[in-house]
Design a protein around this motif. Structure first.
Motif, PDB file in Angstrom:
ATOM      1  N   ARG A  96      -7.975   0.639  -3.280  1.00  0.00           N
ATOM      2  CA  ARG A  96      -7.752   2.045  -3.633  1.00  0.00           C
ATOM      3  C   ARG A  96      -6.293   2.461  -3.448  1.00  0.00           C
ATOM      4  O   ARG A  96      -5.789   3.315  -4.182  1.00  0.00           O
ATOM      5  N   HIS A  97      -5.622   1.871  -2.458  1.00  0.00           N
ATOM      6  CA  HIS A  97      -4.280   2.336  -2.124  1.00  0.00           C
ATOM      7  C   HIS A  97      -3.181   1.331  -2.473  1.00  0.00           C
ATOM      8  O   HIS A  97      -2.046   1.489  -2.027  1.00  0.00           O
ATOM      9  N   LEU A 152       0.829  -1.196   0.000  1.00  0.00           N
ATOM     10  CA  LEU A 152       0.000   0.000   0.000  1.00  0.00           C
ATOM     11  C   LEU A 152       0.865   1.248   0.000  1.00  0.00           C
ATOM     12  O   LEU A 152       2.013   1.228   0.454  1.00  0.00           O
ATOM     13  N   ASP A 153       0.279   2.351  -0.479  1.00  0.00           N
ATOM     14  CA  ASP A 153       0.972   3.634  -0.349  1.00  0.00           C
ATOM     15  C   ASP A 153       0.858   4.115   1.093  1.00  0.00           C
ATOM     16  O   ASP A 153       0.166   3.524   1.917  1.00  0.00           O
ATOM     17  N   ALA A 168      -0.570   6.710   2.446  1.00  0.00           N
ATOM     18  CA  ALA A 168      -1.916   7.111   2.870  1.00  0.00           C
ATOM     19  C   ALA A 168      -2.754   5.888   3.223  1.00  0.00           C
ATOM     20  O   ALA A 168      -3.520   5.900   4.197  1.00  0.00           O
ATOM     21  N   GLY A 169      -2.594   4.821   2.455  1.00  0.00           N
ATOM     22  CA  GLY A 169      -3.334   3.590   2.734  1.00  0.00           C
ATOM     23  C   GLY A 169      -2.933   2.980   4.066  1.00  0.00           C
ATOM     24  O   GLY A 169      -3.786   2.547   4.842  1.00  0.00           O
ATOM     25  N   GLN A 215       8.740   3.746  -1.319  1.00  0.00           N
ATOM     26  CA  GLN A 215       7.907   4.083  -0.171  1.00  0.00           C
ATOM     27  C   GLN A 215       8.747   4.035   1.094  1.00  0.00           C
ATOM     28  O   GLN A 215       9.539   3.133   1.287  1.00  0.00           O
ATOM     29  N   LYS A 269      -4.485   5.058   6.950  1.00  0.00           N
ATOM     30  CA  LYS A 269      -5.916   4.798   7.152  1.00  0.00           C
ATOM     31  C   LYS A 269      -6.137   3.425   7.775  1.00  0.00           C
ATOM     32  O   LYS A 269      -6.965   3.271   8.687  1.00  0.00           O
TER      33      LYS A 269
END
Length: 219
Positions: free
Chosen positions: A207-208, A147-148, A150-151, A218, A154
């Motif tokens: 989404r991420h 995941l990025d 932001a993912g 990353q 969250k």
């Protein structure tokens, strides 16, 4: 190059891969041992007299839970030459609280262990997120998901809140229901709830998600 004892940070190229199904089995296995040993405590004590000296089924189950937890951590080390953070923290509490349970012959310690461990996980995840802006959940799931940032933030927030819910739920169950119900719920209640929670995170994961080639960019 110095060998790393604790697993590397999320999205790091130093992370050593392990099959997600095997990782899940290593984390779930000790719980299944605990359930089986509590359910079949008299049978185990009859076939293995050394276990009978520990006390009733809950104490036999606690001893075998401790052994299975240490074995799972040893298997993780043998496969990756690193120790996973969350199972390591949980394992330390299993050994400490399990030892107190057997020494004092008081099952309250092992019953409170999930409350304290989930509370600590919540504090680690939420504290790391809000105090240090570090999405620490990536240390747990980076083997399965890419995941990025932001993912991961969250997902870390959601899991932090979920651990708070699990801690409260454990307190309600062990204080208000029978011992056998608590043991059954620990395996057959907590795990389905956790799996359902994970399924609800699938849209966020999609989404991420990042491509494998992007993971070394990353932090």
């Amino acid at each position: 190059m110095t060998e790393r004892i604790i697993e590397a940070r999320p999205n790091s190229p130093e992370r050593r891969e392990i099959n997600p199904a095997l990782k899940f089995a290593l984390e779930l296995g000790p719980l299944l041992v605990f359930f089986f040993a509590n359910y079949r405590g008299p049978w185990l004590a009859g076939h293995f007299p050394a276990l009978a000296s520990l006390g009733g089924p809950i104490f036999v189950a606690t001893a075998l839970f401790m052994a299975a937890t240490v074995a799972a951590l040893a298997a993780s080390w043998a496969l990756t030459r690193t120790l996973p953070i969350m199972p390591l923290v949980s394992g330390l509490f299993v050994v400490v609280f399990g030892g107190l349970t057997l020494w004092l012959q008081n099952d309250v310690f092992i019953k409170m262990k999930p409350t304290i461990v989930n509370g600590i996980f919540a504090a680690i995840l939420l504290g790391g997120l809000f105090l240090f802006n570090r999405p620490l959940l990536g240390y747990v799931f980076d083997q399965a998901f890419k995941l990025d940032d932001a993912g991961w933030r969250k997902l870390t927030l959601r899991w932090g809140v979920f651990f708070v819910v699990l801690a409260i739920l454990n307190e309600v169950i062990w204080r208000n229901f029978s011992e056998s119900f608590w043991v059954s719920f620990k395996v057959w209640g907590t795990m389905p709830i956790t799996m359902a929670f994970m399924l609800f995170q699938v849209p966020l994961l999609k989404r991420h998600a990042i491509e494998e080639g992007s993971r070394d960019r990353q932090d």
